[in-house]
Design a protein around this motif. Sequence first.
Motif: not given
Lengths: 360, 360
Positions: A195-196, A201, A203, A242, A249-250, A254
Motif C-alpha cells: 500500500d502507498l 509504502v 509491503c 515497483a 504498485l504503479d 510512487v
Amino acid sequence: MRATLDGDVVRAAGDARQRFHDARGYGRASGPDVTLARVEAAHLLYRGDLDAVSGMDFRSFFCDSVASEAGFAARFLVYADLRERGFYLAPAREGWPGSDERGARADGADEGNGSRDAGVDADILVFERGEKPGGPVAHRVRVVGEREELATGDLADCTLAVVDEESEVSYFACAAGGGFDGRTEYDLPDGLDADLLDDRVVCWSPPPALYERAFYGQPVSGRDDADVDALQLSLVEAADLAARGAVDLDADAVVERGRTVEGERFDRRLSVYRELRDRGVVPKTGYKFGADFRTYDAVESVAELPHSERLVRVVEPDHRFHPRELALDVRLAGGVRKRMVFALAGDDTNDYLTVERLTP
Amino acid sequence: MRATLDGDVVRAAGDARQRFHDARGYGRASGPDVTLARVEAAHLLYRGDLDAVSGMDFRSFFCDSVASEAGFAARFLVYADLRERGFYLAPAREGWPGSDERGARADGADEGNGSRDAGVDADILVFERGEKPGGPVAHRVRVVGEREELATGDLADCTLAVVDEESEVSYFACAAGGGFDGRTEYDLPDGLDADLLDDRVVCWSPPPALYERAFYGQPVSGRDDADVDALQLSLVEAADLAARGAVDLDADAVVERGRTVEGERFDRRLSVYRELRDRGVVPKTGYKFGADFRTYDAVESVAELPHSERLVRVVEPDHRFHPRELALDVRLAGGVRKRMVFALAGDDTNDYLTVERLTP
C-alpha cells in the motif's frame, strides 16, 4: 640586495638567485637574477629575508599586493602555511617550475594580475616532500576564501585550501568518482502486495530475504511486540522495487507521490539510488548523518551488516558548493569513519565526487 | 470484545476498560467503556490485543487512519517506538490524560481530524518512567516527518521526534536559551594601528594580551618563521574592536566591507558576536565545524585554552529549520562534545535555542 617591483613580478639581483632560487626554491631563474611572484616576494619579506621591495616593507608591500591581485591575502596565507609545513612550492603560473606541463594554458594567456590564469586549475603547486621545484607534484592547490561558492568543476581532482575568516587554512582532497565497489547480490520477488500510504509504502507479508539479504525497508515485524508481518519502504525504495516488478504498485504513482512530498529532488535521489543498486551497492537513508544516503558495498545479510562506507549527498550538476557546507559534511563523515561523496545527478548520467579532509 | 470506530475515536466495551485503560494506560475511561484515539487503537491491533475495529484488521484500519488523519503514519511510528521503550503515553488531546493542564487549549477547539489541536504544542505526552498516564510528564513530543520544515516556534521547549523516510525515529531535545555562562574578563587597548585588507584586517604590533587573554585574532607572528609582528582579525572581530575603540578603523567602514563580502548575514553574525562578547563569552570561528562560531565561556589565557563548549549557527528569526540540517548540525556538535545552539538574530534582540540528541 635590491628587489624591484616590475609589473606583477619582483626582480631581484645580486646573490638572490643563489640564496632564494637555487637554495630555497623561490621564483624562476632569469640569467643571474631571479624573478619572484608577489606571493613569493611577500613571503621573503615576511621572513625577514628581504628588507624591502621597491622601498616597501612587508606591510606596505602586502597592502599593495592585496590591492593589486584579487585573493592575494588568502593565497599568501596558504603559501606561508605550506612553506611552514616544509614543502617546496611554486605559484601555478606560466614559466614557474611545474607549470609548463599542466599549470598554465599552452597559449600562455594570463589575466595579468598574477592571480589564477584562465584555464589553469590551481593556484599553487606543492611538490612531493623532499622534491625540488619542478619535481613530481604532490598537490595542485586551489585557494578559496570561506565565503566563495565553488562550482563542481572547481572541485575536480585538486586539493582545495579554504581560508576561513580567522585566516586558518583547511585542506580538502577532491577526487572524481565515488569509489564504490558494489558486491551485493540478491534476487527480488515478484509483485508483492503493498500500500502507498502518505509518504511511505507498507509491503505486507514480504519474503524475509527482501529485508534480510537485499536490505530493502524496515520491518514492522522487527519490533518486539508486533503481531503484524510487514515491511515499511521509503518512497525511493518502493519506486525502485515497483520499477523492477518486485512490488505490485504503479511505479509512476510512487514517483508522483515522491515529487509531491519532495519536489524534483525526488527524481535526482531516485536516479542515484537506482544506479547504486544496479552497481551492487546498497543505499539506505543517511538522515541521521544529515545526508541522503549511507551506502554499503557488500551486504551478505542484515544480521551481519558491515559498517557503511560512504555518505552520499545528492545535488544538482550545477550545484554551487559553499565551503562551510563542505566543511560540515566532510567533517561529519570523517567523524563517523565514512567517506563523503557528492552525487551530481544529471538528466542522463550521474557523476560522483569524493571529498576528504587532508593534512598536507 | 467489540471496538467500534465513532468519528475520530474508537469505543471499546466489555473488559476493554480494565484490560486496556486500567492495566496498560490506553485511552480515556468513559464509564464502564474506554475511548481510544486512532493511534491507540492501531497500536492495540498491531500488537494483536484487538482483532478488529468496526470489522477492520490492522492493515485496513491503518490505511483508513492514514487517509483520515494528516501525519498519522509518522505519529503511529513514534507512538509504537515510545511504547516499546517502556513508557506510558497519551495523545496530547483534550480529555486524554495529561492534556487538561497544558495539552489542549482552554476552549477545547479541535481540528476534528484527531491531529495536533490548534494551540496545542505537542502530539504525544510521555509520562516519566514508572508513572501512569496523568502523572508527571517527561516529554512533550512533537512528531514531524523528515521533509517537514519547522518554524522556530515549533522547536521551543519540546521533544522533537523526527521520522525519517525509512521510518526510523530520531529524538531531539529543544530548549529555549543558549546556556552561556560567560566568565571571560579582559581589558582592551585603545586605537591600535590596523589595515582593512580585502575580507580581513591586519593589526600591526598589537599588545600581546589582545590575543593571549582576550583571544581576538590570529597572530601572524605565531608562525615559526615570521619576522612580522601582526594580528590578523576577522571582519566581525575587527568591527567589534573598532566599535569599542580598540583599533583605529572606522567601524562603519568595516561593517560595510562585511556586508559587501557576506550580505546582510554579516549584520546578524556581528550582532550575535557582540552580544556574546558583552556577556563574557568568547566566540571564535566555527568554520571547521560548519558553524558560525564555536564559543568559550571562560578563557583565562590562550596558552591554557579550554575545550569550546558550544557551536553557534546564526539564522534569521523566521528561519525554517529542515530536519535534515538539524540532524547534521546536532550530530556534528555531539561528535565533538559541544552543544548546538541556534542564534535567532533579530533586529533588536537575539534569541537562542539549544538542540540536543536525546534517547528517551
